[in-house]
Scaffold this motif. Structure first.
Motif, PDB file in Angstrom:
ATOM      1  N   GLY A   1       0.794  -1.228   0.000  1.00 47.95           N
ATOM      2  CA  GLY A   1       0.000   0.000   0.000  1.00 47.95           C
ATOM      3  C   GLY A   1       0.823   1.274   0.000  1.00 47.95           C
ATOM      4  O   GLY A   1       0.258   2.368  -0.121  1.00 47.95           O
ATOM      5  N   ALA A   2       2.142   1.184   0.146  1.00 54.01           N
ATOM      6  CA  ALA A   2       2.946   2.394   0.343  1.00 54.01           C
ATOM      7  C   ALA A   2       4.057   2.567  -0.696  1.00 54.01           C
ATOM      8  O   ALA A   2       4.680   3.616  -0.763  1.00 54.01           O
ATOM      9  CB  ALA A   2       3.570   2.378   1.736  1.00 54.01           C
ATOM     10  N   TYR A   3       4.286   1.535  -1.504  1.00 52.71           N
ATOM     11  CA  TYR A   3       5.388   1.581  -2.479  1.00 52.71           C
ATOM     12  C   TYR A   3       4.842   1.378  -3.885  1.00 52.71           C
ATOM     13  O   TYR A   3       3.851   0.669  -4.089  1.00 52.71           O
ATOM     14  CB  TYR A   3       6.407   0.465  -2.193  1.00 52.71           C
ATOM     15  N   PHE A   4       5.517   2.007  -4.849  1.00 54.27           N
ATOM     16  CA  PHE A   4       5.176   1.802  -6.259  1.00 54.27           C
ATOM     17  C   PHE A   4       6.479   1.603  -7.016  1.00 54.27           C
ATOM     18  O   PHE A   4       7.491   2.260  -6.725  1.00 54.27           O
ATOM     19  CB  PHE A   4       4.389   3.005  -6.786  1.00 54.27           C
ATOM     20  N   ILE A   5       6.453   0.669  -7.965  1.00 54.22           N
ATOM     21  CA  ILE A   5       7.679   0.252  -8.630  1.00 54.22           C
ATOM     22  C   ILE A   5       7.533   0.434 -10.134  1.00 54.22           C
ATOM     23  O   ILE A   5       6.424   0.336 -10.677  1.00 54.22           O
ATOM     24  CB  ILE A   5       7.951  -1.233  -8.247  1.00 54.22           C
ATOM     25  N   GLU A   6       8.659   0.730 -10.800  1.00 55.01           N
ATOM     26  CA  GLU A   6       8.665   0.755 -12.265  1.00 55.01           C
ATOM     27  C   GLU A   6       9.822  -0.113 -12.732  1.00 55.01           C
ATOM     28  O   GLU A   6      10.978   0.167 -12.422  1.00 55.01           O
ATOM     29  CB  GLU A   6       8.817   2.192 -12.771  1.00 55.01           C
ATOM     30  N   ASP A   7       9.492  -1.169 -13.433  1.00 50.26           N
ATOM     31  CA  ASP A   7      10.501  -2.085 -13.964  1.00 50.26           C
ATOM     32  C   ASP A   7      11.498  -2.530 -12.888  1.00 50.26           C
ATOM     33  O   ASP A   7      12.704  -2.550 -13.107  1.00 50.26           O
ATOM     34  CB  ASP A   7      11.232  -1.401 -15.122  1.00 50.26           C
TER      35      ASP A   7
ATOM     36  N   THR B   1       5.278  -1.070 -15.162  1.00 50.13           N
ATOM     37  CA  THR B   1       5.498  -1.751 -16.445  1.00 50.13           C
ATOM     38  C   THR B   1       5.243  -3.256 -16.380  1.00 50.13           C
ATOM     39  O   THR B   1       4.741  -3.841 -17.334  1.00 50.13           O
ATOM     40  CB  THR B   1       6.930  -1.518 -16.967  1.00 50.13           C
ATOM     41  N   ARG B   2       5.574  -3.892 -15.259  1.00 48.45           N
ATOM     42  CA  ARG B   2       5.443  -5.353 -15.188  1.00 48.45           C
ATOM     43  C   ARG B   2       4.137  -5.828 -14.553  1.00 48.45           C
ATOM     44  O   ARG B   2       3.907  -7.022 -14.449  1.00 48.45           O
ATOM     45  CB  ARG B   2       6.580  -5.942 -14.357  1.00 48.45           C
ATOM     46  N   GLY B   3       3.342  -4.888 -14.067  1.00 44.21           N
ATOM     47  CA  GLY B   3       2.116  -5.273 -13.361  1.00 44.21           C
ATOM     48  C   GLY B   3       2.374  -5.386 -11.872  1.00 44.21           C
ATOM     49  O   GLY B   3       1.781  -4.706 -11.058  1.00 44.21           O
ATOM     50  N   ALA B   4       3.318  -6.259 -11.525  1.00 46.67           N
ATOM     51  CA  ALA B   4       3.738  -6.373 -10.116  1.00 46.67           C
ATOM     52  C   ALA B   4       5.161  -6.902 -10.087  1.00 46.67           C
ATOM     53  O   ALA B   4       5.623  -7.529 -11.046  1.00 46.67           O
ATOM     54  CB  ALA B   4       2.809  -7.300  -9.340  1.00 46.67           C
ATOM     55  N   SER B   5       5.856  -6.601  -8.989  1.00 43.85           N
ATOM     56  CA  SER B   5       7.227  -7.084  -8.792  1.00 43.85           C
ATOM     57  C   SER B   5       7.371  -7.497  -7.340  1.00 43.85           C
ATOM     58  O   SER B   5       6.590  -7.064  -6.484  1.00 43.85           O
ATOM     59  CB  SER B   5       8.250  -5.969  -9.038  1.00 43.85           C
ATOM     60  N   ILE B   6       8.394  -8.281  -7.068  1.00 42.51           N
ATOM     61  CA  ILE B   6       8.707  -8.602  -5.679  1.00 42.51           C
ATOM     62  C   ILE B   6       9.653  -7.533  -5.141  1.00 42.51           C
ATOM     63  O   ILE B   6      10.669  -7.218  -5.753  1.00 42.51           O
ATOM     64  CB  ILE B   6       9.392  -9.979  -5.580  1.00 42.51           C
ATOM     65  N   LEU B   7       9.253  -6.952  -4.011  1.00 40.95           N
ATOM     66  CA  LEU B   7      10.116  -5.994  -3.316  1.00 40.95           C
ATOM     67  C   LEU B   7      10.700  -6.752  -2.118  1.00 40.95           C
ATOM     68  O   LEU B   7       9.972  -7.105  -1.193  1.00 40.95           O
ATOM     69  CB  LEU B   7       9.272  -4.787  -2.860  1.00 40.95           C
ATOM     70  N   SER B   8      11.989  -7.018  -2.161  1.00 41.79           N
ATOM     71  CA  SER B   8      12.570  -7.845  -1.088  1.00 41.79           C
ATOM     72  C   SER B   8      12.754  -7.036   0.190  1.00 41.79           C
ATOM     73  O   SER B   8      12.865  -5.797   0.157  1.00 41.79           O
ATOM     74  CB  SER B   8      13.921  -8.422  -1.534  1.00 41.79           C
ATOM     75  N   GLY B   9      12.825  -7.739   1.296  1.00 40.31           N
ATOM     76  CA  GLY B   9      13.100  -7.079   2.571  1.00 40.31           C
ATOM     77  C   GLY B   9      14.459  -6.392   2.537  1.00 40.31           C
ATOM     78  O   GLY B   9      14.642  -5.335   3.156  1.00 40.31           O
TER      79      GLY B   9
END
Ligand code: IPE
Length: 252
Positions: free
Chosen positions: A106-112, A144-152
């Motif tokens: 809910g707090a982060y947004f990613i691009e590629d 761009t990818r729809g979703a990604s894994i954001l690691s700890g």
């Protein structure tokens, strides 16, 4: 006030990594006890996914991008890691630590694969009040990818500079960064890495195991923030600033 501290609990210490979905509540309870004994340490916790999230992320092929065929995996992966987050927060609260679970989704947004937006200032307010925010590796929407894994580990790397944190510790199921013959490497600098052979992880890990961890910590070291990797049984030593037998990663 003492300096703020980030402590990351590897997914392999809070779950049984070979067993899908198995949460290690005994270890969580022991960690919570160590944190509770040091109420004056202003702390932010991050934990990985281990067997609660990595298997789901792999099963739905999240790192390959999301479309209508695998979008169900976003929710499945998030739910798995939220379940673990709830267990960690519950363990801490049972020891009277004012822990609150916070999901990056809910707090982060990613691009590629790279973070392009993050709301983190509220975490500093919590820490200053003596509340322990507990974040976790998560699945996050990606432009761009729809979703990604954001690691700890990526969270740790970006949160430390954002919150002005200079003490960063990572508790793992090994004693530190190990050389190929199994010895702890006590000191690592970014310049050492190309010539260092480290022992890798054999479990399902969509974010790259120890090598993935190091690539994040090296960036942090270059930005002037040192970090420490040690065995989970040495968390108390790390929080006290005592020797813990692990690896220090610093700028050189
Ligand atoms: C991964 O987080 C998050 C998901 C797979 C949802 P981490 O990469 O930080 O997890 P561990 O510590 O390797 O298990």
């Amino acid at each position: 006030m003492s300096p703020r501290v980030i402590l990351k609990l590897g997914g392999s210490v809070v779950t049984s990594k070979g067993l899908s979905g198995a949460i290690d509540t005994r270890t969580i309870d022991a960690i919570a006890g160590e944190v509770a004994r040091r109420p004056d340490v202003p702390l932010l916790l991050v934990h990985g996914a281990g067997s609660c999230g990595h298997p789901e992320a792999a099963r739905y092929g999240i790192t390959g991008g999301i479309n209508a065929n695998n979008r169900r995996g976003v929710g499945e992966t998030h739910r798995a890691v939220r379940r673990l987050n709830d267990a960690v927060v519950t363990g801490l609260r049972e020891h009277d630590v004012d822990a609150i679970g916070i999901s990056p989704l809910g707090a982060y947004f990613i691009e590629d694969g790279d973070i392009v937006a993050a709301t983190t200032e509220q975490l500093g307010v919590m820490i200053d009040l003596g509340i322990v925010p507990v974040l976790h590796g998560d699945v996050v929407m990606d432009r761009t990818r729809g979703a990604s894994i954001l690691s700890g580990d990526r969270l740790v790397r970006t949160l430390a500079p954002a919150l002005g944190i200079q003490r960063v510790g990572l508790a793992t199921d090994v004693a530190g960064v190990l050389s190929r013959d199994g010895e702890v490497i006590p000191n690592l600098t970014p310049g050492d890495l190309p010539s260092t052979t480290i022992k890798g992880s054999t479990f399902t890990d969509v974010t790259g195991g120890m090598a993935g961890k190091l690539s994040e910590l090296v960036v942090l070291a270059r930005e002037g923030v040192p970090s420490e990797i040690f065995h989970v049984s040495r968390i108390g030593d790390f929080l006290d600033g005592s020797p813990h037998g692990g690896t220090h990663i610093h700028g050189g």
